[in-house]
Design a protein around this motif. Structure first.
Motif, PDB file in Angstrom:
ATOM      1  N   VAL A   1     -15.051  -7.431  -2.563  1.00 12.83           N
ATOM      2  CA  VAL A   1     -13.784  -8.172  -2.636  1.00 12.83           C
ATOM      3  C   VAL A   1     -13.032  -8.006  -1.315  1.00 12.83           C
ATOM      4  CG1 VAL A   1     -11.605  -8.441  -3.875  1.00 12.83           C
ATOM      5  CG2 VAL A   1     -13.700  -7.789  -5.123  1.00 12.83           C
ATOM      6  N   LEU A   2     -12.680  -9.131  -0.708  1.00 13.31           N
ATOM      7  CA  LEU A   2     -11.983  -9.125   0.580  1.00 13.31           C
ATOM      8  C   LEU A   2     -10.694  -8.296   0.494  1.00 13.31           C
ATOM      9  CD1 LEU A   2     -12.051 -10.356   3.472  1.00 13.31           C
ATOM     10  CD2 LEU A   2     -10.661 -12.232   2.589  1.00 13.31           C
ATOM     11  N   GLY A   3     -10.525  -7.372   1.452  1.00 17.11           N
ATOM     12  CA  GLY A   3      -9.316  -6.562   1.533  1.00 17.11           C
ATOM     13  C   GLY A   3      -9.362  -5.279   0.728  1.00 17.11           C
ATOM     14  N   GLU A   4     -10.441  -5.108  -0.085  1.00 19.01           N
ATOM     15  CA  GLU A   4     -10.523  -3.883  -0.885  1.00 19.01           C
ATOM     16  C   GLU A   4     -11.450  -2.861  -0.229  1.00 19.01           C
ATOM     17  OE1 GLU A   4     -11.354  -4.357  -4.993  1.00 19.01           O
ATOM     18  OE2 GLU A   4      -9.514  -5.496  -5.387  1.00 19.01           O
ATOM     19  N   GLU A   5     -11.203  -1.590  -0.585  1.00 18.85           N
ATOM     20  CA  GLU A   5     -12.014  -0.500  -0.035  1.00 18.85           C
ATOM     21  C   GLU A   5     -13.332  -0.400  -0.789  1.00 18.85           C
ATOM     22  OE1 GLU A   5     -10.856   3.729  -0.517  1.00 18.85           O
ATOM     23  OE2 GLU A   5     -10.504   3.645   1.660  1.00 18.85           O
ATOM     24  N   LEU A   6     -14.390  -0.039  -0.041  1.00 17.49           N
ATOM     25  CA  LEU A   6     -15.733   0.026  -0.629  1.00 17.49           C
ATOM     26  C   LEU A   6     -16.509   1.160   0.045  1.00 17.49           C
ATOM     27  CD1 LEU A   6     -17.110  -1.851  -2.751  1.00 17.49           C
ATOM     28  CD2 LEU A   6     -18.238  -2.995  -0.844  1.00 17.49           C
ATOM     29  N   ALA A   7     -17.362   1.837  -0.713  1.00 17.13           N
ATOM     30  CA  ALA A   7     -18.274   2.841  -0.139  1.00 17.13           C
ATOM     31  C   ALA A   7     -19.695   2.307  -0.297  1.00 17.13           C
ATOM     32  CB  ALA A   7     -18.128   4.179  -0.844  1.00 17.13           C
ATOM     33  N   VAL A   8     -20.419   2.208   0.827  1.00 19.64           N
ATOM     34  CA  VAL A   8     -21.781   1.651   0.811  1.00 19.64           C
ATOM     35  C   VAL A   8     -22.760   2.678   1.375  1.00 19.64           C
ATOM     36  CG1 VAL A   8     -23.282  -0.197   1.624  1.00 19.64           C
ATOM     37  CG2 VAL A   8     -20.878  -0.675   1.117  1.00 19.64           C
ATOM     38  N   TYR A   9     -23.890   2.866   0.662  1.00 20.06           N
ATOM     39  CA  TYR A   9     -24.950   3.765   1.124  1.00 20.06           C
ATOM     40  C   TYR A   9     -26.083   2.917   1.692  1.00 20.06           C
ATOM     41  CZ  TYR A   9     -28.817   7.119   1.001  1.00 20.06           C
ATOM     42  OH  TYR A   9     -29.889   7.917   1.338  1.00 20.06           O
ATOM     43  N   GLY A  10     -26.580   3.280   2.899  1.00 20.57           N
ATOM     44  CA  GLY A  10     -27.659   2.508   3.507  1.00 20.57           C
ATOM     45  C   GLY A  10     -28.147   3.137   4.796  1.00 20.57           C
ATOM     46  N   LYS A  11     -28.961   2.384   5.563  1.00 25.23           N
ATOM     47  CA  LYS A  11     -29.518   2.874   6.834  1.00 25.23           C
ATOM     48  C   LYS A  11     -28.757   2.238   7.997  1.00 25.23           C
ATOM     49  CE  LYS A  11     -34.001   3.661   7.544  1.00 25.23           C
ATOM     50  NZ  LYS A  11     -35.451   3.446   7.855  1.00 25.23           N
ATOM     51  N   TRP A  12     -28.362   3.088   8.953  1.00 26.47           N
ATOM     52  CA  TRP A  12     -27.518   2.664  10.067  1.00 26.47           C
ATOM     53  C   TRP A  12     -28.345   2.256  11.275  1.00 26.47           C
ATOM     54  CZ3 TRP A  12     -22.932   0.914  11.033  1.00 26.47           C
ATOM     55  CH2 TRP A  12     -22.372   0.998  12.314  1.00 26.47           C
ATOM     56  N   ASP A  13     -28.023   1.094  11.854  1.00 24.87           N
ATOM     57  CA  ASP A  13     -28.624   0.629  13.102  1.00 24.87           C
ATOM     58  C   ASP A  13     -27.540   0.708  14.180  1.00 24.87           C
ATOM     59  OD1 ASP A  13     -29.506  -0.929  15.314  1.00 24.87           O
ATOM     60  OD2 ASP A  13     -30.930  -1.975  14.014  1.00 24.87           O
ATOM     61  N   ALA A  14     -27.657   1.706  15.066  1.00 20.77           N
ATOM     62  CA  ALA A  14     -26.600   1.969  16.053  1.00 20.77           C
ATOM     63  C   ALA A  14     -26.454   0.829  17.058  1.00 20.77           C
ATOM     64  CB  ALA A  14     -26.882   3.280  16.779  1.00 20.77           C
ATOM     65  N   LYS A  15     -27.578   0.226  17.471  1.00 21.95           N
ATOM     66  CA  LYS A  15     -27.514  -0.839  18.481  1.00 21.95           C
ATOM     67  C   LYS A  15     -26.783  -2.066  17.947  1.00 21.95           C
ATOM     68  CE  LYS A  15     -31.683   0.423  21.058  1.00 21.95           C
ATOM     69  NZ  LYS A  15     -33.053  -0.003  21.452  1.00 21.95           N
ATOM     70  N   LYS A  16     -27.091  -2.447  16.721  1.00 18.33           N
ATOM     71  CA  LYS A  16     -26.497  -3.652  16.133  1.00 18.33           C
ATOM     72  C   LYS A  16     -25.162  -3.377  15.446  1.00 18.33           C
ATOM     73  CE  LYS A  16     -30.982  -5.832  15.220  1.00 18.33           C
ATOM     74  NZ  LYS A  16     -31.873  -6.348  14.148  1.00 18.33           N
ATOM     75  N   LYS A  17     -24.811  -2.075  15.342  1.00 22.99           N
ATOM     76  CA  LYS A  17     -23.625  -1.687  14.585  1.00 22.99           C
ATOM     77  C   LYS A  17     -23.665  -2.347  13.204  1.00 22.99           C
ATOM     78  CE  LYS A  17     -20.243  -0.317  18.022  1.00 22.99           C
ATOM     79  NZ  LYS A  17     -18.852  -0.450  18.495  1.00 22.99           N
ATOM     80  N   ALA A  18     -24.805  -2.094  12.528  1.00 25.83           N
ATOM     81  CA  ALA A  18     -25.040  -2.751  11.239  1.00 25.83           C
ATOM     82  C   ALA A  18     -25.618  -1.745  10.249  1.00 25.83           C
ATOM     83  CB  ALA A  18     -26.000  -3.922  11.413  1.00 25.83           C
TER      84      ALA A  18
END
Length: 674
Positions: free
Chosen positions: A104-121
């Protein structure tokens, strides 16, 4: 309380119960004890703390609406953007379109996943929600029919419904002594720890309990065996035994003296002896066996020594006859090759007591073999025989004392689990004057120079073993095979030296003839598969060349190396290997650094794990749920010591603080819940 079926949990019908049963889960207790095999750290991290390709949880505010793109059959990608402390990053979820409603736009969220430092994704794996506090996600062994998302809620429900009924089974004194968590709290924290510290404490408790209960049962079996099953009191002639030991052409090592005393105490005792004698290759176990057999004979009892191969039986009877000469000891050799007429005489003399000591193979346990007064059974290389085969030989007499011998050093943690009901004696030193075998590791490209060097050893009148992992060429494995190597060496040595070939597909008579030719010096080089691992003693053999050595475990390499170094001359073991990984390189390195079989066995356990070390999986080694025999070896030692202490307490089962422990040992399922 009786065992509670998982079908008592909400949402578990007959079909789901069947799917859970396929994972070994049939009761609520099974479910509670179905621990994760690892945990994913889903504690929150800031963007500044994250390393590339790390699995992390990031909490932020959704700053761009979620966009769902579909492509192909049932394939999709959900994309949106989040911001944490003015840092904006993109998030993608593949094939989870149902998550769109949670973004939901504007709401806080916690997401678990794999980080790609180059793409900041962040490639998302799960949405944890804005109320996420940070914890560890348990990862379980699951199946096609039972997924993680099905199993975890069921485990939570099991604890919610029945967690307050879990009974404590460890005495308060033990829990306080080792600062152990309560059982219910530890079981819950094994699934859902608040942090690494809580998980560590939970695992300490669960592993200790698992090892302790196992050791309690083992020690109980050991005590019951000695108390309810009377054995033979073999009252040997101590003066004759001392005279025999004094007549030996060498002095016993301190280790040999120690184990001899342990065995002799067992012989005198009316309690049934069940002892494992471990001794490294060349440590002098045969002499100890001879002393035990002679002691048995002086008391008017017969002794039997069973070995896995005919050639080893022949070697033992020759060794015993040399040691007993000129004493009045009647010995016999009984194998599958014993002629029928001779066999009839041996069977008659065993039955009437004329024969004092018999050495043999499986022929000893065949129908028709009867003893007049069997007092001691010794099984050499006991892991080569099945439990039932060893049992049949024991039943040839009235509860004869039993001594198992092995030249395969067993790591202590395996010995006190696989052989915990036995007493263990160890010969941990070699006879004085024994020249250590020099071990070298060479690459396959250096083989020609090794063969050139071998000419000097053979030129001195010495002999050489060449070991190969396979008999014939295999398309699957690029390894040197015995037939190919034999042909190559026969061409290399030409008429100068005779090259023999030995492998497992040959008949026993062929094998024996080939080994006899090698023993008698008619062949100078013997190309073989690992059938010579436990074999004939050839003191003149000074070179052991092992092809593709990386394909063998440390225990097996050490056994093979032990075929040389049995004479007065310096001996060599050459490992030809091109290891493909670090474990293989480490094995080669360790082999060149030590000749101590017990050190090697511990290293083998560390490198390969208990299930692979010399086939212990087939030898009754228990499969622990939480405990690891390598990583938790110190806990196993403590658990064993505490179990022994409990059993030394008179009527411990009647003490108030030990009631639940006694109930757990007699009926674990009933004792679990109030």
């Amino acid at each position: 309380m009786e065992a509670v079926s998982v079908q008592y949990l909400k949402g578990v019908g007959e079909k789901r119960a069947q799917d859970l049963a396929a994972l070994g889960i049939t009761t609520v207790r099974d479910l509670m004890g179905y621990y994760p095999f690892r945990y994913e750290d889903i504690q929150e991290r800031t963007l500044a703390e994250i390393n590339d390709q790390e699995k992390v949880t990031i909490k932020g505010v959704v700053v761009a609406p979620a966009v769902l793109n579909r492509f192909g059959y049932k394939k999709s990608v959900l994309r949106f953007r989040m911001m944490q402390d003015h840092g904006v990053f993109s998030v993608s979820f593949f094939n989870q379109p149902y998550l769109k409603d949670q973004v939901v736009l504007g709401e806080e969220l916690a997401v678990y996943g794999k980080w790609d430092a180059k793409k900041k994704a962040l490639t998302g794996m799960k949405i944890l929600g804005s109320g996420h506090q940070g914890d560890f996600a348990p990862i379980y062994h699951v199946s096609q029919k039972v997924k993680q998302k099905t199993l975890i809620p069921l485990i939570r429900q099991a604890f919610a419904d029945y967690g307050d009924q879990i009974k404590e089974n460890l005495p308060l004194a033990l829990r306080e002594k080792y600062r152990l968590m309560d059982k219910a709290a530890a079981m819950y924290a094994m699934h859902f720890p608040k942090d690494p510290a809580e998980h560590h404490q939970a695992k300490r408790r669960v592993v200790f309990e698992e090892f302790f209960l196992f050791q309690m049962k083992l020690q109980g079996l050991k005590i019951r065996e000695k108390s309810v099953s009377q054995g033979l009191a073999i009252q040997y002639d101590n003066q004759r035994l001392k005279a025999f030991i004094a007549s030996l052409p060498f002095t016993l090592t301190a280790a040999q003296q120690k184990v001899t005393n342990e065995i002799c105490r067992d012989l005198l005792s009316p309690e049934h002896m069940q002892r494992l004698l471990q001794g490294d290759v060349g440590s002098g176990k045969t002499v100890v066996a001879a002393i035990a057999l002679y002691a048995t004979m002086t008391a008017g009892f017969q002794g039997a020594l069973m070995v896995p191969t005919e050639i080893l039986a022949q070697q033992h009877i020759e060794s015993l006859n040399q040691l007993f000469d000129p004493l009045e000891v009647t010995t016999a050799l009984l194998t599958g090759s014993t002629p029928a007429k001779e066999r009839r005489v041996i069977l008659e003399e065993l039955a009437n007591g004329t024969i004092d000591i018999v050495v043999g193979t499986h022929a000893l346990i065949q129908e028709g073999v009867e003893f007049a007064n069997l007092g001691l059974v010794i099984t050499d290389e006991q892991h080569r025989f099945g439990v039932n085969q060893r049992k049949v030989l024991r039943e040839k007499g009235w509860r004869p004392d039993v001594l198992f011998m092995t030249a395969t050093p067993i790591p202590r943690t395996l010995a006190i689990t696989a052989y915990g009901e036995m007493d263990v004696s160890i010969i941990d030193e070699l006879p004085a004057g024994r020249i250590p075998i020099e071990t070298r590791w060479v690459r396959p490209g250096q083989l020609d120079s090794v063969l050139d060097w071998s000419l000097s050893e053979l030129g001195r009148g010495h002999q050489m073993y060449v070991i190969c992992p396979l008999i014939e060429e295999s398309e699957q494995l690029d390894v040197k095979n015995a037939v190919e190597i034999h042909d190559h060496l026969a061409a290399f040595y030409g008429d100068r030296y005779q090259v023999g070939l030995l492998h497992g597909r040959m008949k026993n008579t062929e094998k024996d003839a080939i080994m006899t030719d090698f023993k008698d010096g008619k062949t100078q080089v013997l190309v073989s598969t690992t059938v010579i691992e436990v074999g004939v003693n050839v003191p003149n053999a000074t070179v052991m060349l092992i092809m593709d050595a990386e394909r063998f475990g440390l225990a097996q390499l050490h056994q093979l190396r032990g075929r040389v170094g049995r004479g007065a001359e310096a001996s060599f073991c050459i490992l030809v290997a091109e290891p493909k990984n670090e474990m293989g390189k480490e094995r080669m390195k360790i082999m060149t650094e030590t000749n101590n079989g017990f050190v090697l066995s511990e290293k083998d356990l560390e490198l390969r794990g208990p299930g692979e070390v010399f086939g212990f999986r087939q030898s009754g080694l228990p499969q622990f749920v939480a405990g690891d025999l390598v990583a938790d070896a110190n806990i196993l030692e403590v658990a064993r010591s505490e179990a022994q202490s409990v059993w030394q307490m008179k009527d411990w089962q009647l003490l108030p603080d030990y009631q639940e422990l006694a109930a757990e040992i007699s009926d674990p399922e009933k004792a679990f819940f109030d």
